[in-house]
Scaffold this motif. Structure first.
Motif: not given
Length: 410
Positions: A72-77
């Motif tokens: 999710l963090q990677a997707s947000y970034d």
């Protein structure tokens, strides 16, 4: 019970079971105790193993949760990068090709060099890359009230045609065995939206262009967007169509030059009963709102200039309360009679014979036509020591549905 020193004591735990099983036989008691201990140990081992399995499952779930959070963090970034790069809503990303075009445009603005990444427009300079065109359009939206209120359509053609059903198709109710007579056929009429050329010719000093710290693209596009916004807004409200400029929405109001030009008719005017150049009469506003068909009311708003807004702010009801509702949120419009109010400097002042207020669903009422492609000609000779950037763009506009808006007539 167990006897000891002439007294009786209760058995405890596993001793009770096995003591009872082998009372009077020490070997049997010992074997029973061993068997009970083994059984107890096996049970404890089973419980420990079960706890280990649960712990392992928890650790696995925790690892999966961490992995999910990481993804999710990677997707947000990634989304943040796309937003920063202008990739959302189909805007496109900073691909190597786009970066090359942007760099080529900056180089052309600074030095006049035209490299292979740009499209040359004969002797008229270059066709601005889509990224530069999009930046210019976005800035126009930010500073142009018309582009915020009206519908905007992009096209690669010089004109845009829309078909209107003038008389309408008829229908009716019939019984199960009734005959089905032929119904009236509607009349279809085409209405053409044309585009005209708008230009700006901002000038920048060569010293500023030579300064590497200055973002020359933003500098030039800001100058151009300001000029375009002024000319566009004027035409979208009062344009007369000469030289293919847009037809202003005010020209379609009852009694104006283009009142009969649209297939659906004119923008109906609502005469005032008591309003004047120094005071607005609340009942005249109620009449204006009531004149709009119900289906357009959900998206309706008021348009007026700052002087008329001042008159509107002063209106009170019989209890002495102001009808004007001041917005408490940044970026949200003020309201009048429950509807948003937008300031447009190109609207006329309140006074005899004027049209000071428009009310309606402006997304439905008016269409702005943007022809894709901006052309830029760098001219370092005509205005030394400045470098001029002669920029052209084709824009059109006209009323799309006159029924969706009403005008106050003084």
């Amino acid at each position: 019970m167990m006897k000891k020193n002439g007294k009786q004591y209760p058995y405890r735990g596993a001793i009770k079971v096995f003591a009872q099983a082998g009372e009077g036989n020490p070997a049997a008691v010992i074997d029973g105790i061993r068997s009970g201990l083994q059984e107890w140990q096996n049970k404890q081992n089973g419980e420990v193993n079960s706890l280990r399995e649960q712990l392992s499952a928890g650790e696995k779930a925790q690892a999966e949760l961490k992995q999910t959070i990481t993804e999710l963090q990677a997707s947000y970034d990634d989304m943040a990068k796309k937003i920063a790069a202008g990739q959302m809503n189909g805007a496109g990303g900073v691909s190597p090709e786009a970066a090359a075009r942007s760099a080529a445009m900056a180089s052309y603005l600074r030095s006049g060099e035209i490299n292979a990444a740009l499209t040359k427009d004969g002797d008229l300079g270059v066709v601005a890359p889509s990224e530069w065109d999009r930046t210019l359009t976005n800035k126009l939206v930010e500073i142009s009230p018309a582009r915020q209120l009206f519908s905007v359509v992009s096209t690669a053609k010089a004109t845009f045609k829309k078909v209107y059903n003038v008389h309408g198709f008829k229908s009716g109710w019939v019984g199960e065995t009734d005959s089905r007579p032929e119904t009236d056929t509607g009349k279809l009429v085409e209405y053409e939206f044309k585009t005209g050329e708008i230009y700006a010719n901002p000038a920048v000093s060569q010293t500023a262009l030579d300064d590497a710290e200055i973002n020359v693209e933003n500098l030039v596009s800001s100058e151009i967007s300001d000029e375009f916004a002024i000319r566009e807004n004027e035409a979208f409200f009062t344009g007369d169509g000469t030289k293919e400029k847009p037809l202003g929405i005010l020209t379609f109001v009852t009694g104006q030059a283009k009142a009969k030009a649209h297939p659906l008719g004119e923008i109906a005017g609502v005469p005032v009963a008591g309003s004047s150049s120094y005071q607005l009469y609340p009942d005249d506003l109620f009449d204006l709102v009531s004149a709009l068909p119900t289906k357009f009311a959900p998206g309706a708003a008021f348009i007026m200039n700052r002087k008329t807004m001042t008159l509107a702010r002063k209106m009170k009801n019989n209890m002495g309360d102001y009808l004007w509702q001041q917005s408490m949120l940044a970026g949200q419009p003020n309201r009048l009679l429950g509807y948003p109010v937008y300031e447009v400097s190109d609207m006329p002042d309140a006074g005899s014979g004027s049209i000071p207020i428009l009310f309606g669903d402006f997304k439905t009422a008016y269409l702005i036509l943007d022809r894709k492609g901006v052309r830029v000609l760098r001219d370092p000779y005509s205005n030394k020591p400045y470098v001029s950037f002669y920029t052209t763009k084709r824009v059109g506009g006209s009323v799309s549905n006159p029924e969706a808006v009403k005008a106050m007539l003084m």
